[in-house]
Design a protein around this motif. Structure first.
Motif, PDB file in Angstrom:
ATOM      1  N   UNK A  96      35.680 -21.634 -42.697  1.00 32.17           N
ATOM      2  CA  UNK A  96      35.683 -20.919 -41.410  1.00 32.17           C
ATOM      3  C   UNK A  96      35.387 -21.857 -40.239  1.00 32.17           C
ATOM      4  N   UNK A  97      35.617 -21.344 -39.040  1.00 32.20           N
ATOM      5  CA  UNK A  97      35.288 -22.080 -37.809  1.00 32.20           C
ATOM      6  C   UNK A  97      33.804 -22.416 -37.773  1.00 32.20           C
ATOM      7  N   UNK A  98      32.995 -21.489 -38.263  1.00 29.27           N
ATOM      8  CA  UNK A  98      31.547 -21.699 -38.190  1.00 29.27           C
ATOM      9  C   UNK A  98      31.129 -22.926 -39.021  1.00 29.27           C
ATOM     10  N   UNK A  99      31.857 -23.167 -40.115  1.00 32.84           N
ATOM     11  CA  UNK A  99      31.530 -24.332 -40.943  1.00 32.84           C
ATOM     12  C   UNK A  99      31.801 -25.636 -40.200  1.00 32.84           C
ATOM     13  N   UNK A 100      32.776 -25.586 -39.296  1.00 30.62           N
ATOM     14  CA  UNK A 100      33.116 -26.796 -38.543  1.00 30.62           C
ATOM     15  C   UNK A 100      31.917 -27.287 -37.723  1.00 30.62           C
TER      16      UNK A 100
END
Ligand code: SF4
Length: 525
Positions: free
Chosen positions: A264-268
């Motif tokens: 996910x974007x949050x992992x980025x």
């Protein structure tokens, strides 16, 4: 009725620039003779690692960030097929085209075909390890397509017809005077009065590249990350050349290893803190480019992604080694490695040098590949790479694991046993019995004879010569510990008291004795 289910297929190993042309010890021996290389490397790696240390120390939660990075990568590896499908669905829904490549050959053919379809014969390139790995530039050249590197360091290496020797700083082995000479020799239209001032050199490169950016219709890139939940690709860089390639041309072709996915974007968010600090020693990288498919009238209108396996499935199948796929190519492990610092990257042969190369290359090609089976031994196992790695890849453990796989793979293959096999057999015979070891020790005085009057053995024969190449062996003592102990502790009519020696209590050969064991202290009664 029986149903033929077929044989389960084994994952294919990788190909391309993953193989060392010669063994690490041979190449390292040659590179060690280059004092200029060692000076350039020592200066550059120390500068980067000091910068890294300073910015890492600023973060009170650095260790938690590393744990988070490691956990995210582990989760990705455990459901890679599912995430790849999710990414493919989202990427294609936004106008991108996915191509799957099993190995370097397939990936090269796909990219060359895509370029040919545009009718162009030149491409500009963003620095990319994946395209280095598959040898794309060389392949395109064979096909009559010129590939121009736009990253400054990659450009220097390309102009010099050399190979990169570092993941992040491909030209780390060259100093600025050497770079000026390369520009003067190879760069069309370079000012003959060019100095070796870094800003002057950068301006010369900028002028050279600008012409390419403005004319190129096709760009080729790698990707640092791919986000499954939106089908987005990400490139992080320091110079802005990548952004020019990603926005100006009409066609964009990206080659990316399948392990670069994040769910996910949050992992980025986690990796955008880990990567710049670990690689360039910056709090934030100057340029982050993210693109999701095609936007009408803005940027490249033909967007392709080649998803590259090239041995990654094989590495994933190795339970112990698979965490090498967590690597985010920051190069921190290289900058702290005492072996890399002295030999440089070319000694590793493969696209991936340093500690990560010593595990990743043999995992991708299979340790059985003769060219790479010396790489897991290219380490002192000091553990500095593990400490520096932002995603906590336990490189020393994987090195030891690969060494054991290498030894196992060679077992029983040779018709004539090697000196090492014979030596190990002899050691096993002697060390498995105290009696035998005692007998071997009787030969120690011969060693004193060989040492001569200065009491040093300076040259051993056969494979043992490797030991005396860089150190002397002191002459063995006139008397072994066993003999000394036997003499000191011989009781009247009793036996000497070394466990496991002839006549020692506790061994089948010995009779009963009241001599105390040397390991125990007798308490006064
Ligand atoms: S192994 Fe770790 S330290 Fe080395 S390049 Fe990869 S992520 Fe960076």
């Amino acid at each position: 009725m029986t149903t033929f289910l077929g044989m389960p297929s084994l994952p294919a190993f990788g190909s391309g620039n993953l193989f060392a042309g010669e063994s690490f010890p041979t190449a390292a021996h040659r590179e060690l003779g280059n004092a200029q290389l060692r000076a350039n490397l020592g200066h550059a790696t120390h500068t980067i690692r000091d910068k890294r240390q300073a910015v890492v120390s600023e973060l009170p939660d650095w260790e938690q960030l590393r744990d988070a990075g490691s956990a995210i990568k582990q989760a990705v590896m455990s459901r890679l097929p599912e995430l790849l499908e999710e990414f493919e669905t989202n990427f294609t829904a936004r106008g991108g085209v996915i191509h799957w490549a099993r190995d370097a050959g397939e990936a090269n053919e796909i990219v060359a075909g895509l370029v040919r379809d545009t009718g162009e014969t030149e491409v500009v390139k963003i620095k990319s390890m994946a395209t280095q790995e598959i040898g794309l530039n060389e392949y395109l050249e064979e096909q009559g397509i010129g590939a121009f590197e736009t990253d400054l360091a990659e450009l220097i290496v390309q102009l010099d017809h050399d190979k990169p020797s570092h993941i992040l700083v491909p030209a780390i082995h060259k100093n600025r005077t050497e770079i000026r000479d390369i520009f003067l020799r190879e760069m069309p239209g370079a000012d003959p009065a060019l100095t070796d001032d870094p800003s002057v050199l950068a301006m010369a490169a900028r002028e050279h590249l600008r012409r390419k950016f403005l004319t190129a219709k096709v760009a080729v890139s790698g990707a640092n990350f791919a986000l499954a939940d939106s089908g987005t690709l990400a490139v992080v860089e320091s110079e802005g050349n990548g952004r020019m390639c990603l926005t100006l041309p009409e066609t964009l072709i990206t080659v990316m290893g399948i392990e670069k996915l994040l769910p996910t974007w949050q992992d980025l968010e986690v990796f955008m803190q880990l990567l710049p600090r670990s690689s360039t020693g910056e709090r934030m990288n100057p340029y982050t480019s993210l693109w999701t498919g095609v936007t009408e009238g803005d940027g490249p209108q033909n967007v392709h992604l080649v998803l590259l396996d090239n041995g990654r499935s094989a590495a994933l199948a190795d339970e112990m080694g698979r965490s090498a796929l967590h690597c985010i190519r920051c190069s921190a492990c290289m900058n702290v490695c005492p072996v890399y610092e002295r030999t440089g990257g070319h000694a590793y042969g493969s696209t991936y040098p340093g500690p990560i190369g010593a595990i990743l290359s043999p995992l991708l090609t299979g340790i059985q590949a003769e060219e790479n089976n010396s790489l897991p031994y290219a380490s002192s196992l000091c553990g500095a790479c593990y400490d520096a790695c932002p995603v906590k890849i336990n490189i020393p453990d994987i090195l030891v694991h690969l060494r054991s796989v290498d030894v196992d793979s060679k077992r029983g293959k040779k018709k004539v046993p090697s000196q090492m096999d014979v030596g190990m057999k002899a050691a096993s015979w002697a060390l498995s019995s105290g009696k035998r070891l005692g007998l071997v020790e009787k030969g120690l005085p011969l060693g004193r004879l060989a040492a001569g009057p200065d009491r040093k053995i300076t040259k051993l024969p056969g494979i043992a010569a490797g030991w005396t190449q860089s150190r002397d062996i002191p002459a063995p003592p006139a008397q072994s510990f066993r003999d000394w102990w036997a003499k000191e502790h011989r009781t009247a009519g009793g036996a000497p008291g070394i466990p496991g020696t002839p006549g020692t209590p506790g061994t089948p050969e010995a009779g009963p004795s009241r001599t105390p064991s040397p390991d125990t202290k007798e308490t006064p009664q």
